[in-house]
Design a protein around this motif. Structure first.
Motif, PDB file in Angstrom:
ATOM      1  N   GLU B 122       0.829  -1.197   0.000  1.00 25.65           N
ATOM      2  CA  GLU B 122       0.000   0.000   0.000  1.00 25.65           C
ATOM      3  C   GLU B 122       0.871   1.257   0.000  1.00 25.65           C
ATOM      4  O   GLU B 122       0.590   2.219  -0.724  1.00 25.65           O
ATOM      5  N   ILE B 123       1.946   1.210   0.801  1.00 27.21           N
ATOM      6  CA  ILE B 123       2.855   2.360   0.855  1.00 27.21           C
ATOM      7  C   ILE B 123       3.456   2.591  -0.523  1.00 27.21           C
ATOM      8  O   ILE B 123       3.451   3.714  -1.042  1.00 27.21           O
ATOM      9  N   ALA B 124       3.958   1.503  -1.129  1.00 27.65           N
ATOM     10  CA  ALA B 124       4.611   1.624  -2.437  1.00 27.65           C
ATOM     11  C   ALA B 124       3.647   2.226  -3.453  1.00 27.65           C
ATOM     12  O   ALA B 124       4.003   3.111  -4.233  1.00 27.65           O
ATOM     13  N   GLN B 125       2.406   1.760  -3.404  1.00 25.54           N
ATOM     14  CA  GLN B 125       1.414   2.242  -4.362  1.00 25.54           C
ATOM     15  C   GLN B 125       1.110   3.719  -4.142  1.00 25.54           C
ATOM     16  O   GLN B 125       1.056   4.509  -5.086  1.00 25.54           O
ATOM     17  N   ARG B 126       0.966   4.080  -2.873  1.00 24.33           N
ATOM     18  CA  ARG B 126       0.641   5.461  -2.542  1.00 24.33           C
ATOM     19  C   ARG B 126       1.809   6.393  -2.898  1.00 24.33           C
ATOM     20  O   ARG B 126       1.593   7.501  -3.374  1.00 24.33           O
ATOM     21  N   VAL B 127       3.028   5.923  -2.683  1.00 22.96           N
ATOM     22  CA  VAL B 127       4.207   6.727  -3.016  1.00 22.96           C
ATOM     23  C   VAL B 127       4.237   6.991  -4.524  1.00 22.96           C
ATOM     24  O   VAL B 127       4.474   8.120  -4.969  1.00 22.96           O
ATOM     25  N   THR B 128       3.972   5.947  -5.297  1.00 27.09           N
ATOM     26  CA  THR B 128       3.936   6.095  -6.754  1.00 27.09           C
ATOM     27  C   THR B 128       2.876   7.117  -7.157  1.00 27.09           C
ATOM     28  O   THR B 128       3.109   7.998  -7.992  1.00 27.09           O
ATOM     29  N   GLU B 129       1.721   6.968  -6.525  1.00 22.36           N
ATOM     30  CA  GLU B 129       0.608   7.883  -6.786  1.00 22.36           C
ATOM     31  C   GLU B 129       1.016   9.335  -6.499  1.00 22.36           C
ATOM     32  O   GLU B 129       0.764  10.242  -7.287  1.00 22.36           O
ATOM     33  N   VAL B 155       8.678  17.315  -3.292  1.00 19.12           N
ATOM     34  CA  VAL B 155       8.781  16.132  -2.439  1.00 19.12           C
ATOM     35  C   VAL B 155       8.157  16.429  -1.074  1.00 19.12           C
ATOM     36  O   VAL B 155       7.426  15.604  -0.525  1.00 19.12           O
ATOM     37  N   ALA B 156       8.437  17.623  -0.556  1.00 18.63           N
ATOM     38  CA  ALA B 156       7.879  18.002   0.743  1.00 18.63           C
ATOM     39  C   ALA B 156       6.350  17.988   0.689  1.00 18.63           C
ATOM     40  O   ALA B 156       5.686  17.520   1.617  1.00 18.63           O
ATOM     41  N   LEU B 157       5.807  18.467  -0.416  1.00 21.73           N
ATOM     42  CA  LEU B 157       4.354  18.468  -0.590  1.00 21.73           C
ATOM     43  C   LEU B 157       3.823  17.036  -0.649  1.00 21.73           C
ATOM     44  O   LEU B 157       2.845  16.688   0.027  1.00 21.73           O
ATOM     45  N   ALA B 158       4.498  16.211  -1.464  1.00 18.72           N
ATOM     46  CA  ALA B 158       4.054  14.823  -1.611  1.00 18.72           C
ATOM     47  C   ALA B 158       4.134  14.096  -0.280  1.00 18.72           C
ATOM     48  O   ALA B 158       3.241  13.325   0.081  1.00 18.72           O
ATOM     49  N   ARG B 159       5.212  14.369   0.492  1.00 16.59           N
ATOM     50  CA  ARG B 159       5.388  13.699   1.774  1.00 16.59           C
ATOM     51  C   ARG B 159       4.268  14.067   2.736  1.00 16.59           C
ATOM     52  O   ARG B 159       3.767  13.224   3.478  1.00 16.59           O
ATOM     53  N   ALA B 160       3.872  15.348   2.704  1.00 21.04           N
ATOM     54  CA  ALA B 160       2.828  15.794   3.620  1.00 21.04           C
ATOM     55  C   ALA B 160       1.447  15.326   3.173  1.00 21.04           C
ATOM     56  O   ALA B 160       0.554  15.127   3.993  1.00 21.04           O
ATOM     57  N   ARG B 164      -2.749  11.322   3.573  1.00 23.83           N
ATOM     58  CA  ARG B 164      -4.106  11.875   3.457  1.00 23.83           C
ATOM     59  C   ARG B 164      -4.529  12.632   4.708  1.00 23.83           C
ATOM     60  O   ARG B 164      -5.488  12.248   5.405  1.00 23.83           O
ATOM     61  N   PRO B 165      -3.830  13.721   5.019  1.00 24.05           N
ATOM     62  CA  PRO B 165      -4.190  14.489   6.219  1.00 24.05           C
ATOM     63  C   PRO B 165      -5.552  15.154   6.030  1.00 24.05           C
ATOM     64  O   PRO B 165      -5.987  15.376   4.899  1.00 24.05           O
ATOM     65  N   LYS B 166      -6.208  15.471   7.132  1.00 23.95           N
ATOM     66  CA  LYS B 166      -7.477  16.190   7.027  1.00 23.95           C
ATOM     67  C   LYS B 166      -7.217  17.645   6.715  1.00 23.95           C
ATOM     68  O   LYS B 166      -8.021  18.300   6.056  1.00 23.95           O
ATOM     69  N   VAL B 167      -6.078  18.137   7.221  1.00 27.25           N
ATOM     70  CA  VAL B 167      -5.711  19.523   6.965  1.00 27.25           C
ATOM     71  C   VAL B 167      -4.222  19.564   6.632  1.00 27.25           C
ATOM     72  O   VAL B 167      -3.428  18.877   7.280  1.00 27.25           O
ATOM     73  N   LEU B 168      -3.863  20.305   5.602  1.00 33.64           N
ATOM     74  CA  LEU B 168      -2.451  20.470   5.261  1.00 33.64           C
ATOM     75  C   LEU B 168      -2.010  21.869   5.659  1.00 33.64           C
ATOM     76  O   LEU B 168      -2.652  22.861   5.297  1.00 33.64           O
ATOM     77  N   LEU B 169      -0.921  21.938   6.422  1.00 38.45           N
ATOM     78  CA  LEU B 169      -0.396  23.226   6.861  1.00 38.45           C
ATOM     79  C   LEU B 169       0.830  23.567   6.026  1.00 38.45           C
ATOM     80  O   LEU B 169       1.706  22.731   5.840  1.00 38.45           O
ATOM     81  N   LEU B 170       0.884  24.784   5.496  1.00 39.43           N
ATOM     82  CA  LEU B 170       2.027  25.178   4.677  1.00 39.43           C
ATOM     83  C   LEU B 170       2.661  26.431   5.264  1.00 39.43           C
ATOM     84  O   LEU B 170       2.027  27.479   5.312  1.00 39.43           O
ATOM     85  N   ASP B 171       3.900  26.284   5.734  1.00 36.10           N
ATOM     86  CA  ASP B 171       4.580  27.388   6.407  1.00 36.10           C
ATOM     87  C   ASP B 171       5.514  28.101   5.430  1.00 36.10           C
ATOM     88  O   ASP B 171       6.633  27.672   5.235  1.00 36.10           O
ATOM     89  N   GLU B 172       5.045  29.151   4.802  1.00 28.24           N
ATOM     90  CA  GLU B 172       5.808  29.911   3.813  1.00 28.24           C
ATOM     91  C   GLU B 172       6.593  28.990   2.878  1.00 28.24           C
ATOM     92  O   GLU B 172       7.812  29.119   2.757  1.00 28.24           O
ATOM     93  N   PRO B 173       5.923  28.047   2.256  1.00 25.03           N
ATOM     94  CA  PRO B 173       6.669  27.027   1.516  1.00 25.03           C
ATOM     95  C   PRO B 173       7.343  27.569   0.260  1.00 25.03           C
ATOM     96  O   PRO B 173       8.249  26.946  -0.260  1.00 25.03           O
ATOM     97  N   LEU B 174       6.915  28.714  -0.237  1.00 22.90           N
ATOM     98  CA  LEU B 174       7.446  29.198  -1.502  1.00 22.90           C
ATOM     99  C   LEU B 174       8.527  30.246  -1.325  1.00 22.90           C
ATOM    100  O   LEU B 174       9.119  30.713  -2.291  1.00 22.90           O
ATOM    101  N   SER B 175       8.813  30.605  -0.066  1.00 22.51           N
ATOM    102  CA  SER B 175       9.691  31.757   0.158  1.00 22.51           C
ATOM    103  C   SER B 175      11.123  31.505  -0.299  1.00 22.51           C
ATOM    104  O   SER B 175      11.855  32.443  -0.573  1.00 22.51           O
TER     105      SER B 175
END
Lengths: 315, 369
Positions: B122-129, B155-160, B164-175
């Motif tokens: 399942e992990i492998a499949q989800r990582v590919t996804e 990668v940071a986005l994919a990892r977070a 399947r979190p209910k809420v994704l928090l992004l701390d100035e990710p583009l700076s």
């Protein structure tokens, strides 16, 4: 290559080669003081020890210039005085085993105590870290012998631990710690712990604690964060600390002498015995080389293993 | 600010009366001061403010890296404030990504699932996804130190997103990204949010980023939320001077209230003339007030009418797409007008000319203070 066209090219190459030669000569010159010290203070004596191990002992210490492999035979075997049967040298083997066992235990204990200590210091505010590090290095100010006697004062039968335990009524007669392997290990742990803490701290100070937060964020509990994030990242410190504790433990002389008494010898004491009362310099030399060989093999296995296990991670 | 639609969607995160004090005694710093905010399901919600305004502190409280001194944080109705971060179905994209340097791209992405105890296939499949989602399939087995900043961001986005979190928090990710890459990632982030349907809470100090990406924005300053609303609300109808100043260029004008009529007030301006100004919710204008007018909501005219402000054209700054006219009003203050440049427009305005400034309908807004 046409000769005419290459004349200017080869000239440039000659100049470059000359510059290279000068550069290399300059480097050797700069390195020469260090090389001289290594040659005369490290390689030379080592060669003498190796040479002595293949000579015959003189009657009152020293050596006779007569080649012999007997010292090396004596490292592991002994001949019975009466019937000439060859058996393993039990005394040597037990000392060898005790040395390796106690050094390993000391290293593991130092890691167990040193890791949380280093982590504690690394997570303090910057100003406090220096104070804690300073406290860690204070024992180095005192002579090893005096520190070892201090440990003795703590663990001997009339010492602090036993006195307190008896006063509290937890035991009726003192626990014998002095002159046991435990005493040697405690002493070595105390003496070498800073050598574990300092490299560990150096690694942990560089650790990006946001990675720890990232671990928590990704559902790793405290133990998993330790195992999967912190330990792999501070592994250089763990390796360095373990080597720094294991090697001097293996060759320890003062601590087993004071805390282990005459009975519980380690390799260092055995070697000293051969050069002193034993009057068998070749055997002492052979044992020294053996000790070095053990250290080298242990190091190679350890480093190979440590590097290998981190390689698997990214495979 | 508009409350329309708040009843239609469930609230994902409710922050109720949250305060956070760092340190104690005289050194105590109140990073958050009685903050209330509700973030709806599926929303792209932005916390906007200058550095030190408490936006990152609020994010860290939601993530669980810090705990509130007072108040409650609810995730779908359940108080999560006392839970450690690894027990919250919330993931974070860190400012500097915080990728594990001792793992590959795939191992980084799979880490969260592995910690949740998911089976390997399942992990492998989800990582590919996930790799597919962020378009990084070919870098699966690279070390994270071997990829570029933009790729690390993905990668940071994919990892977070992988667990399947209910809420994704992004701390100035583009700076940390350069301008071009940042623009691309803004679009990419919107696409990801749309495709995954996850609630995004985005922290930034970049007002343009906030305006272009968000469904709603909360403007923060000194540990408080000053205004919450859609980008259009915030831009067109700023409630406070700080909000108006922080987002975009603004003209401030002094005036006196002459009449209040529902959500409109008539203001007699100190600069002459009268305007109708909008009133933010909860503001009762009276006496002397300040109004704001965006530079593009006013027009410069050569023959001013009765309600126009009079002044002298002091400077003309050409910006390519538009031109800024700096007008010194007869009453003293400066007023900036922005006009879009049209092909073939006449250039009859000259520096030093007397001009009029006409404020468009619905352009003015009364400020709270």
């Amino acid at each position: 290559m046409p000769v005419a066209a290459s004349s200017s090219l080869s000239r440039a190459a000659l100049v470059a080669a000359e510059a290279d030669r000068r550069e290399i000569r300059g480097r050797w010159l700069l390195a020469s003081p260090a090389l001289l010290i290594i040659l005369f203070a490290a390689i030379g004596p080592l060669f003498i020890v190796l040479l002595f191990s293949f000579l015959t002992p003189a009657d009152y210490g020293g050596i006779v210039w007569k080649p012999s492999g007997h010292a090396w035979f004596q490292v592991l075997f002994q001949k019975d005085i009466f019937d000439d049967t060859t058996t393993f040298a039990d005394a040597h083997l037990s000392i060898l085993w005790r040395s390796v066992k106690l050094s390993l235990l000391t290293t593991i204990m130092a890691l167990a105590f040193g890791f949380p200590t280093a982590y504690f210091i690394a997570t303090r505010p910057e100003k406090m870290r220096d104070i804690w590090l300073f406290l860690i290095t204070i024992p180095f100010w005192t002579n090893l012998l005096i520190r070892t006697f201090a440990v003795q004062e703590v663990i001997r039968n009339e010492g602090i631990i036993n006195t307190v335990l008896i006063k509290l009524g937890l035991i009726s007669s003192p626990i014998q710690i002095m002159f046991t392997d435990v005493a040697i290990m405690l002493g070595m742990l105390y003496v070498y712990l800073p050598l574990m803490v300092l490299p560990l701290y150096a690694s942990m100070e560089k650790l990006d604690f946001r990675l720890v937060e990232a671990g928590y964020d990704l559902y790793a509990n405290r133990f998993q964060v330790l195992r999967r994030v912190i330990v792999p990242l501070v592994k250089p410190g763990i390796i360095a600390g373990s080597i720094l504790v294991f090697i001097p433990s293996l060759g320890a002389y003062v601590t087993p002498r004071v805390l282990g008494g005459g009975k519980n010898m380690m390799l260092g004491n055995l070697i000293e015995l051969q050069f002193g009362q034993g009057r068998n310099w070749p055997l002492g030399a052979a044992l020294s080389i053996t000790l070095m060989a053990i250290v080298m093999v242990a190091l190679m296995v350890y480093v190979r293993y440590a590097a290998g296990s981190s390689e698997n991670r990214h495979g | 600010m508009s409350r329309a639609g708040s009843g239609e969607r469930r609230s994902a995160i409710e922050v109720l009366g949250v305060s956070k004090v760092f340190g104690n005694g005289d050194d105590a710093v109140r990073a958050l001061d009685n903050v209330d905010v509700t973030i709806r399901e599926n929303e792209f919600f932005t916390l906007l403010g200058p550095s030190g305004c408490g936006k990152t502190t609020l994010l860290r409280l939601i993530a669980g890296f810090d705990f509130p001194t007072e108040g409650e944080i609810r995730l779908y109705g359940e108080d999560i404030a006392p839970l450690p971060p690894f027990k919250r179905p919330v993931n974070t994209v860190f400012q500097n990504y915080a990728l594990f340097p001792h793992m590959t791209v795939a191992q980084n992405i799979g880490f969260g699932l592995e910690m949740l105890g998911k089976p390997r296939p399942e992990i492998a499949q989800r990582v590919t996804e996930m790799l597919k989602l962020v378009r990084m399939e070919e870098l699966r087995n690279r070390r994270t130190s071997q990829i570029s900043g933009g790729q690390q961001q993905r990668v940071a986005l994919a990892r977070a997103l992988a667990p399947r979190p209910k809420v994704l928090l992004l701390d100035e990710p583009l700076s940390a990204l350069d301008f071009k890459l940042r623009k691309d990632m803004q679009i990419e982030l919107k696409r990801l949010q749309h495709e995954t349907g996850i609630t995004f809470i985005f922290v930034t100090h970049d007002q343009e980023e906030a305006l272009t990406m968000s469904d709603r924005i909360a403007v923060m300053s000194k540990g408080r939320i000053l205004q919450i609303g859609s980008p259009r609300d915030i831009y067109d109808r700023p409630a406070e001077r700080f909000v108006a100043n922080f987002i975009g260029d603004t003209n401030f004008l002094e005036g006196t209230v002459t009449a209040v009529n529902g959500s409109k007030a008539r203001i007699a301006l100190a600069a002459g003339g009268e305007v109708e100004a909008g009133i933010s919710e909860g503001v009762k204008p009276q006496g002397n007030v300040t109004i704001v007018v965006r530079p593009e909501h006013a027009a410069i005219v050569m023959a001013p009418g009765q309600d126009a402000l009079r002044g002298t054209l002091e400077n003309i700054v050409y910006f390519g797409t538009d031109t800024h006219f700096h007008v010194k009003l007869a009453s003293g203050p400066h007023f900036i007008i922005r006009q879009q440049n049209r092909h073939g427009a006449r250039e009859e305005l000259k520096v030093g000319m007397p001009v009029g400034v006409e404020i468009g309908e619905h352009a003015a807004q009364v400020l709270k203070d």
